[in-house]
Design an enzyme around this catalytic site. Structure first.
Site, mmCIF file in Angstrom:
data_model
loop_
_atom_site.group_PDB
_atom_site.id
_atom_site.type_symbol
_atom_site.label_atom_id
_atom_site.label_comp_id
_atom_site.label_asym_id
_atom_site.label_seq_id
_atom_site.Cartn_x
_atom_site.Cartn_y
_atom_site.Cartn_z
ATOM 1 N N LYS A 44 42.539 38.455 32.770
ATOM 2 C CA LYS A 44 43.639 39.367 32.997
ATOM 3 C C LYS A 44 44.420 38.992 34.251
ATOM 4 O O LYS A 44 45.582 39.357 34.417
ATOM 5 C CB LYS A 44 43.104 40.795 33.191
ATOM 6 C CG LYS A 44 42.318 41.320 32.023
ATOM 7 C CD LYS A 44 41.700 42.674 32.421
ATOM 8 C CE LYS A 44 40.789 43.178 31.312
ATOM 9 N NZ LYS A 44 40.010 44.347 31.742
ATOM 10 N N GLY A 45 43.760 38.280 35.161
ATOM 11 C CA GLY A 45 44.286 38.107 36.513
ATOM 12 C C GLY A 45 45.679 37.532 36.650
ATOM 13 O O GLY A 45 46.403 37.866 37.570
ATOM 14 N N ASP A 101 45.414 33.099 38.152
ATOM 15 C CA ASP A 101 45.639 33.811 39.407
ATOM 16 C C ASP A 101 45.149 33.017 40.609
ATOM 17 O O ASP A 101 45.828 32.892 41.608
ATOM 18 C CB ASP A 101 44.997 35.213 39.373
ATOM 19 C CG ASP A 101 43.520 35.204 38.982
ATOM 20 O OD1 ASP A 101 42.957 34.118 38.702
ATOM 21 O OD2 ASP A 101 42.927 36.291 38.946
ATOM 22 N N ASP A 104 39.343 28.787 42.373
ATOM 23 C CA ASP A 104 38.277 29.014 43.351
ATOM 24 C C ASP A 104 37.290 27.848 43.240
ATOM 25 O O ASP A 104 37.572 26.764 43.751
ATOM 26 C CB ASP A 104 37.651 30.378 43.036
ATOM 27 C CG ASP A 104 36.622 30.841 44.039
ATOM 28 O OD1 ASP A 104 36.765 30.522 45.234
ATOM 29 O OD2 ASP A 104 35.669 31.530 43.645
ATOM 30 N N LYS A 132 41.906 28.216 46.665
ATOM 31 C CA LYS A 132 40.893 28.256 47.735
ATOM 32 C C LYS A 132 40.167 26.918 47.721
ATOM 33 O O LYS A 132 39.059 26.810 47.195
ATOM 34 C CB LYS A 132 39.844 29.331 47.403
ATOM 35 C CG LYS A 132 40.060 30.699 47.964
ATOM 36 C CD LYS A 132 38.795 31.528 47.696
ATOM 37 C CE LYS A 132 39.091 32.994 47.668
ATOM 38 N NZ LYS A 132 37.917 33.765 47.197
ATOM 39 N N PHE A 153 37.538 37.025 49.989
ATOM 40 C CA PHE A 153 37.800 37.680 48.710
ATOM 41 C C PHE A 153 39.085 38.493 48.819
ATOM 42 O O PHE A 153 39.205 39.374 49.661
ATOM 43 C CB PHE A 153 36.631 38.586 48.316
ATOM 44 C CG PHE A 153 36.754 39.101 46.919
ATOM 45 C CD1 PHE A 153 36.408 38.297 45.838
ATOM 46 C CD2 PHE A 153 37.246 40.386 46.667
ATOM 47 C CE1 PHE A 153 36.537 38.752 44.532
ATOM 48 C CE2 PHE A 153 37.378 40.850 45.371
ATOM 49 C CZ PHE A 153 37.026 40.032 44.302
ATOM 50 N N VAL A 154 40.055 38.186 47.965
ATOM 51 C CA VAL A 154 41.363 38.835 48.054
ATOM 52 C C VAL A 154 41.661 39.650 46.787
ATOM 53 O O VAL A 154 41.108 39.371 45.724
ATOM 54 C CB VAL A 154 42.489 37.803 48.275
ATOM 55 C CG1 VAL A 154 42.289 37.062 49.593
ATOM 56 C CG2 VAL A 154 42.578 36.811 47.117
ATOM 57 N N ASP A 160 41.695 41.490 40.997
ATOM 58 C CA ASP A 160 40.999 42.777 41.049
ATOM 59 C C ASP A 160 39.729 42.747 41.881
ATOM 60 O O ASP A 160 39.177 41.686 42.174
ATOM 61 C CB ASP A 160 40.611 43.216 39.635
ATOM 62 C CG ASP A 160 39.426 42.403 39.096
ATOM 63 O OD1 ASP A 160 39.522 41.154 39.096
ATOM 64 O OD2 ASP A 160 38.414 43.010 38.707
ATOM 65 N N ARG A 166 44.742 45.457 40.877
ATOM 66 C CA ARG A 166 45.621 44.448 40.281
ATOM 67 C C ARG A 166 47.093 44.806 40.477
ATOM 68 O O ARG A 166 47.957 43.940 40.510
ATOM 69 C CB ARG A 166 45.365 44.334 38.767
ATOM 70 C CG ARG A 166 43.999 43.789 38.406
ATOM 71 C CD ARG A 166 43.963 43.455 36.916
ATOM 72 N NE ARG A 166 42.618 43.304 36.389
ATOM 73 C CZ ARG A 166 41.880 42.200 36.476
ATOM 74 N NH1 ARG A 166 42.362 41.133 37.082
ATOM 75 N NH2 ARG A 166 40.669 42.159 35.965
HETATM 76 P P1 5GP Z 1 36.663 29.766 39.464
HETATM 77 O O1 5GP Z 1 36.187 29.531 38.072
HETATM 78 O O2 5GP Z 1 37.788 28.863 39.906
HETATM 79 O O3 5GP Z 1 35.545 29.821 40.455
HETATM 80 O O4 5GP Z 1 37.136 31.251 39.500
HETATM 81 C C1 5GP Z 1 38.328 31.673 39.086
HETATM 82 C C2 5GP Z 1 38.294 33.169 38.873
HETATM 83 O O5 5GP Z 1 37.437 33.836 39.804
HETATM 84 C C3 5GP Z 1 39.658 33.717 39.109
HETATM 85 O O6 5GP Z 1 40.448 33.664 37.956
HETATM 86 C C4 5GP Z 1 39.345 35.130 39.562
HETATM 87 O O7 5GP Z 1 39.202 35.964 38.435
HETATM 88 C C5 5GP Z 1 38.021 35.028 40.267
HETATM 89 N N1 5GP Z 1 38.178 34.941 41.735
HETATM 90 C C6 5GP Z 1 37.929 33.880 42.536
HETATM 91 N N2 5GP Z 1 38.205 34.158 43.826
HETATM 92 C C7 5GP Z 1 38.656 35.434 43.846
HETATM 93 C C8 5GP Z 1 39.133 36.315 44.891
HETATM 94 O O8 5GP Z 1 39.201 36.009 46.088
HETATM 95 N N3 5GP Z 1 39.520 37.563 44.504
HETATM 96 C C9 5GP Z 1 39.458 37.987 43.213
HETATM 97 N N4 5GP Z 1 39.879 39.225 42.942
HETATM 98 N N5 5GP Z 1 39.043 37.180 42.192
HETATM 99 C C10 5GP Z 1 38.635 35.927 42.512
HETATM 100 MG MG MG Z 2 40.519 35.325 36.452
#
Ligand code: 5GP
Ligand code: MG
Length: 186
Positions: A44-45, A101, A104, A132, A153-154, A160, A166
């Protein structure tokens, strides 16, 4: 009480977001000019970002969605689940721009990208609102990104915490008592 009360500090203001998206929209427009492509918004992000981004790209594009969730209710990456919404026609032989969104660890986009290529996409590039880089474990860098953020964490602008925040129009950091509160309540 509003959501604003739960925010410790604003990291990226509405004005900064507008400027960042304007810049990335120009980059995307230049990269795809003269080529058919589909923006694939990862729900959803990315819905808020994707909605703002596509309205600043003045060339033909199509829009598709898929859902990926990795975080559950907490702030630590859990199991990754991908639900595909685009049909075969929307993927096969198409140039796709995956919009998310935040990049990470990179696990989500790495897996989604591989899956779309396995399903016959001609080309899959990635566009993220936030990056990040310090958290990366998967071998994936975004082709387009609006902002780099520190390892924090943002929330807001689509992102969310436990399903909330959101709809904040900016990106912010939550007060620590918000995390403590939800732990206490299980
Ligand atoms: P990745 O697979 O790159 O580790 O994670 C991506 C997903 O983790 C993003 O789409 C998001 O949903 C969540 N995520 C990662 N860091 C953050 C953060 O700082 N805040 C929030 N709300 N979601 C995050
Ligand atoms: Mg996401």
């Amino acid at each position: 009480m509003t959501l604003h009360n739960d925010i410790e500090r604003v990291l990226i203001s509405e004005q900064e977001i507008t400027a960042g998206i304007d810049r990335v929209a120009r980059e995307v427009t230049q990269a795809y000019s003269g080529q058919d492509f589909t923006v694939v918004s990862v729900l959803k992000g990315s819905c808020v970002f994707a909605a703002d981004l596509i309205r600043r790209i003045p060339i033909p594009l199509e829009l598709a969605f898929l859902a990926a969730s990795s975080y559950g209710d907490g702030t630590v990456s859990g199991n990754l689940e991908i639900n595909f919404f685009p049909t075969g026609n929307e993927i096969e032989g198409r140039r796709l721009l995956l919009v998310d969104d935040i990049l990470d660890t990179g696990r989500t986009l790495h897996r989604v990208r591989a899956e779309l290529l396995a399903r016959g996409a001609m080309d899959v590039r990635t566009c993220v609102f936030l990056d990040k880089p310090s958290r990366r474990t998967a071998a994936l860098e975004a082709d387009f990104r609006c902002f780099e953020v520190e390892d924090l964490f943002v929330v807001g602008y689509g992102l969310d915490y436990a399903g909330r925040y959101r709809n904040l129009p900016y990106v912010g950091a939550l007060k620590s008592e918000i995390f403590a509160k939800s732990k206490a309540s299980g």
